[in-house]
Structure formats: structure tokens, C-alpha cells
Design a protein around this motif. Structure first.
Motif, PDB file in Angstrom:
ATOM      1  N   ASP A 138      39.331  23.947 -83.174  1.00  0.00           N
ATOM      2  CA  ASP A 138      40.358  24.626 -83.958  1.00  0.00           C
ATOM      3  C   ASP A 138      41.565  23.722 -84.194  1.00  0.00           C
ATOM      4  O   ASP A 138      41.741  22.684 -83.543  1.00  0.00           O
ATOM      5  CB  ASP A 138      40.812  25.903 -83.235  1.00  0.00           C
ATOM      6  N   THR A 139      42.401  24.149 -85.114  1.00  0.00           N
ATOM      7  CA  THR A 139      43.662  23.455 -85.368  1.00  0.00           C
ATOM      8  C   THR A 139      44.602  23.633 -84.179  1.00  0.00           C
ATOM      9  O   THR A 139      44.699  24.712 -83.601  1.00  0.00           O
ATOM     10  CB  THR A 139      44.327  24.014 -86.636  1.00  0.00           C
ATOM     11  N   TYR A 140      45.290  22.564 -83.798  1.00  0.00           N
ATOM     12  CA  TYR A 140      46.230  22.630 -82.680  1.00  0.00           C
ATOM     13  C   TYR A 140      47.537  21.972 -83.101  1.00  0.00           C
ATOM     14  O   TYR A 140      47.555  20.818 -83.532  1.00  0.00           O
ATOM     15  CB  TYR A 140      45.647  21.932 -81.452  1.00  0.00           C
ATOM     16  N   GLN A 141      48.624  22.728 -83.013  1.00  0.00           N
ATOM     17  CA  GLN A 141      49.955  22.248 -83.399  1.00  0.00           C
ATOM     18  C   GLN A 141      49.939  21.631 -84.795  1.00  0.00           C
ATOM     19  O   GLN A 141      50.556  20.594 -85.040  1.00  0.00           O
ATOM     20  CB  GLN A 141      50.477  21.256 -82.358  1.00  0.00           C
ATOM     21  N   GLY A 142      49.229  22.306 -85.678  1.00  0.00           N
ATOM     22  CA  GLY A 142      49.201  21.886 -87.071  1.00  0.00           C
ATOM     23  C   GLY A 142      48.228  20.776 -87.402  1.00  0.00           C
ATOM     24  O   GLY A 142      48.090  20.389 -88.564  1.00  0.00           O
ATOM     25  N   VAL A 143      47.536  20.262 -86.392  1.00  0.00           N
ATOM     26  CA  VAL A 143      46.585  19.166 -86.615  1.00  0.00           C
ATOM     27  C   VAL A 143      45.172  19.728 -86.622  1.00  0.00           C
ATOM     28  O   VAL A 143      44.731  20.337 -85.629  1.00  0.00           O
ATOM     29  CB  VAL A 143      46.711  18.082 -85.528  1.00  0.00           C
ATOM     30  N   ALA A 144      44.454  19.546 -87.722  1.00  0.00           N
ATOM     31  CA  ALA A 144      43.105  20.072 -87.853  1.00  0.00           C
ATOM     32  C   ALA A 144      42.172  19.462 -86.818  1.00  0.00           C
ATOM     33  O   ALA A 144      42.209  18.257 -86.561  1.00  0.00           O
ATOM     34  CB  ALA A 144      42.564  19.806 -89.262  1.00  0.00           C
ATOM     35  N   GLU A 145      41.376  20.311 -86.186  1.00  0.00           N
ATOM     36  CA  GLU A 145      40.353  19.924 -85.222  1.00  0.00           C
ATOM     37  C   GLU A 145      40.918  19.125 -84.043  1.00  0.00           C
ATOM     38  O   GLU A 145      40.235  18.285 -83.459  1.00  0.00           O
ATOM     39  CB  GLU A 145      39.237  19.133 -85.914  1.00  0.00           C
ATOM     40  N   ALA A 146      42.153  19.409 -83.679  1.00  0.00           N
ATOM     41  CA  ALA A 146      42.766  18.741 -82.528  1.00  0.00           C
ATOM     42  C   ALA A 146      42.662  19.592 -81.268  1.00  0.00           C
ATOM     43  O   ALA A 146      42.975  19.136 -80.169  1.00  0.00           O
ATOM     44  CB  ALA A 146      44.230  18.425 -82.804  1.00  0.00           C
ATOM     45  N   GLY A 147      42.208  20.829 -81.427  1.00  0.00           N
ATOM     46  CA  GLY A 147      42.085  21.719 -80.286  1.00  0.00           C
ATOM     47  C   GLY A 147      40.800  21.472 -79.522  1.00  0.00           C
ATOM     48  O   GLY A 147      39.978  20.638 -79.908  1.00  0.00           O
ATOM     49  N   PRO A 148      40.601  22.200 -78.422  1.00  0.00           N
ATOM     50  CA  PRO A 148      39.371  22.036 -77.642  1.00  0.00           C
ATOM     51  C   PRO A 148      38.165  22.586 -78.388  1.00  0.00           C
ATOM     52  O   PRO A 148      38.293  23.491 -79.218  1.00  0.00           O
ATOM     53  CB  PRO A 148      39.646  22.863 -76.375  1.00  0.00           C
ATOM     54  N   ALA A 149      36.999  22.034 -78.104  1.00  0.00           N
ATOM     55  CA  ALA A 149      35.775  22.518 -78.735  1.00  0.00           C
ATOM     56  C   ALA A 149      35.444  23.913 -78.213  1.00  0.00           C
ATOM     57  O   ALA A 149      35.644  24.217 -77.045  1.00  0.00           O
ATOM     58  CB  ALA A 149      34.623  21.563 -78.450  1.00  0.00           C
ATOM     59  N   ARG A 150      34.962  24.754 -79.112  1.00  0.00           N
ATOM     60  CA  ARG A 150      34.603  26.119 -78.748  1.00  0.00           C
ATOM     61  C   ARG A 150      33.230  26.435 -79.346  1.00  0.00           C
ATOM     62  O   ARG A 150      32.914  25.995 -80.450  1.00  0.00           O
ATOM     63  CB  ARG A 150      35.654  27.085 -79.278  1.00  0.00           C
ATOM     64  N   VAL A 151      32.421  27.181 -78.610  1.00  0.00           N
ATOM     65  CA  VAL A 151      31.098  27.571 -79.099  1.00  0.00           C
ATOM     66  C   VAL A 151      31.196  28.903 -79.837  1.00  0.00           C
ATOM     67  O   VAL A 151      31.758  29.869 -79.310  1.00  0.00           O
ATOM     68  CB  VAL A 151      30.090  27.709 -77.939  1.00  0.00           C
ATOM     69  N   TYR A 152      30.639  28.933 -81.044  1.00  0.00           N
ATOM     70  CA  TYR A 152      30.611  30.145 -81.859  1.00  0.00           C
ATOM     71  C   TYR A 152      29.175  30.600 -82.049  1.00  0.00           C
ATOM     72  O   TYR A 152      28.259  29.781 -82.206  1.00  0.00           O
ATOM     73  CB  TYR A 152      31.243  29.888 -83.231  1.00  0.00           C
ATOM     74  N   LEU A 153      28.971  31.929 -82.045  1.00  0.00           N
ATOM     75  CA  LEU A 153      27.664  32.523 -82.283  1.00  0.00           C
ATOM     76  C   LEU A 153      27.768  33.439 -83.495  1.00  0.00           C
ATOM     77  O   LEU A 153      28.677  34.268 -83.576  1.00  0.00           O
ATOM     78  CB  LEU A 153      27.200  33.350 -81.082  1.00  0.00           C
ATOM     79  N   VAL A 154      26.830  33.291 -84.413  1.00  0.00           N
ATOM     80  CA  VAL A 154      26.811  34.122 -85.617  1.00  0.00           C
ATOM     81  C   VAL A 154      25.443  34.781 -85.739  1.00  0.00           C
ATOM     82  O   VAL A 154      24.410  34.109 -85.647  1.00  0.00           O
ATOM     83  CB  VAL A 154      27.095  33.291 -86.883  1.00  0.00           C
ATOM     84  N   SER A 155      25.441  36.104 -85.936  1.00  0.00           N
ATOM     85  CA  SER A 155      24.194  36.841 -86.110  1.00  0.00           C
ATOM     86  C   SER A 155      23.928  37.086 -87.590  1.00  0.00           C
ATOM     87  O   SER A 155      24.712  37.772 -88.254  1.00  0.00           O
ATOM     88  CB  SER A 155      24.266  38.187 -85.386  1.00  0.00           C
ATOM     89  N   PRO A 156      22.836  36.541 -88.136  1.00  0.00           N
ATOM     90  CA  PRO A 156      22.486  36.831 -89.529  1.00  0.00           C
ATOM     91  C   PRO A 156      22.150  38.309 -89.733  1.00  0.00           C
ATOM     92  O   PRO A 156      22.264  38.821 -90.848  1.00  0.00           O
ATOM     93  CB  PRO A 156      21.255  35.956 -89.781  1.00  0.00           C
TER      94      PRO A 156
END
Length: 211
Positions: free
Chosen positions: A161-179
Motif C-alpha cells: 500500500d501507499t505509505y506517507q504519500g509514497v506508492a507501494e512504500a508500505g508493508p506487503a499484504r496478502v489479499y484474497l478475492v473470491s470470483p
């Protein structure tokens, strides 16, 4: 009697929401060594605050052996864990007084939808991806589609995620999406490792039928 149970569930949900930041429950410190001498089931027993209802559902569905590593789903699995808070929300939404009111087959399916069989995948093992910007298609770019123990498919990816206005500077996070349900959720606590698998605790807002 059921009315009293519903009131209790509502109070617990409200108290939990008031004690968490950004609607995220503390599902425990990620420690890759603490529980390596325990099975998943034994780990759940050490933290009844988060996992007692999942254990109750598993026993009701006859799935205790899945977490002990002796089932058809393998001796080393990946679990996207639904905490007590999520299960309480499910009970409230379905007007159940407790886990004992959930049909056994529903318990079984809800749990198996969160289990990736026969493989241990840590945060670092999930491929990078980007969420979809197309409202007609919930699958974005990158990531990977996994088949879960219940036969349902989930598109899973990591994203910073964006952190302090910097794109992709935040920690990695796992996302799950159900079709199937077209819903997305993310992991709040990663890489809780045991000798029969790894647990990734799902976010506060997750409800068991989201997958």
C-alpha cells in the motif's frame, strides 16, 4: 434465551470495534519459531481468545484432523484463519445463538474454503499483483488463482500500500478475492508457523461467507 445471546454478541462486537485501530483485531505477534513444535490444533489451543470458535466449528464438522495434519488435505497446509470476532459476526447475521446452531455441513464448508491443502505458503511465497480497476471483473493483474480444500477458487496476491504519500512504500499484504462472491479480504497477521502448517489471520471485517 436467544435474545440474550444476540445482545451479548452485539456487545462483544461493539467492544471489539472500540478497542481496535482501523477495525483490525490483534491476532497475535507473527513469530515464525514459537509454535513450530506444535500442530495447528495445539497452537489454536494456546490462543482461545482468537480461535476457540474455529475449534468448536472444526469439532462440529469432524475436521479436527485437518489441523492435526492427519487428513486427506495433507500434513502441511496453509490456513486463512477466521477469528472469533468474524465468527461472532456470522452468528449475528444469521440469527444463530452459538456455533452449535450452525449446520454441521455449513461448518465444514466454511472452514474448508479457507484452507489451501498440501502446501505451506508464507507471505513471501504469494505472487505480487494489483487489484482490478474494472468493476465487471474482480480479478486484477498478477497474483495467482488457488484451489482451496472445498473446491472453491481464490485469486490471491500481495500488494504494498501507499505509505506517507509514497506508492507501494508500505508493508506487503496478502489479499484474497473470491470470483464467486466478488468480495475481497486481506490478511491482518502473517506467517504464524506450526509443524502442520501456517496460519494467516484474516482481517476484522471478514465474515466467513465472504469466500
Amino acid at each position: 434465551m436467544k435474545i440474550l445471546k444476540y445482545i451479548s454478541l452485539i456487545l462483544v462486537l461493539l467492544l471489539g470495534a472500540g478497542c481496535t485501530d482501523y477495525n483490525v483485531i490483534d491476532t497475535g505477534v507473527t513469530d515464525e519459531t514459537t509454535h513450530k513444535d506444535r500442530t495447528l490444533w495445539e497452537y489454536f489451543q494456546t490462543d482461545p481468545y482468537n480461535w476457540s470458535m474455529l475449534m468448536e466449528m472444526a469439532e462440529r464438522a469432524g475436521l479436527k484432523n485437518v489441523f492435526e495434519g492427519t487428513s486427506e488435505y495433507g500434513s502441511d497446509i496453509t490456513v486463512f484463519g477466521m477469528t472469533n470476532h468474524s465468527i461472532r459476526r456470522y452468528l449475528l447475521e444469521n440469527e444463530f445463538g452459538g456455533v452449535s446452531d450452525i449446520p454441521e455441513e455449513d461448518c465444514r464448508q466454511l472452514i474448508l474454503k479457507t484452507i489451501l491443502p498440501k502446501q505451506r505458503v508464507l507471505l513471501e511465497g504469494f505472487p505480487k499483483g494489483r487489484p482490478s480497476s474494472d468493476e465487471n471483473n474482480v480479478i486484477g493483474s498478477g497474483g495467482k488463482t488457488y484451489t482451496m480444500a472445498a473446491g472453491n477458487q481464490l485469486w490471491i496476491y500481495t500488494f504494498k500500500d501507499t505509505y506517507q504519500g509514497v506508492a507501494e512504500a508500505g508493508p506487503a499484504r496478502v489479499y484474497l478475492v473470491s470470483p464467486d462472491t466478488r468480495k475481497s479480504t486481506y490478511v491482518a497477521s502473517h506467517n504464524i508457523q506450526t509443524k502442520t502448517g501456517v496460519v494467516h489471520s484474516l482481517q476484522y471485517n471478514f465474515t466467513p461467507n465472504d469466500l
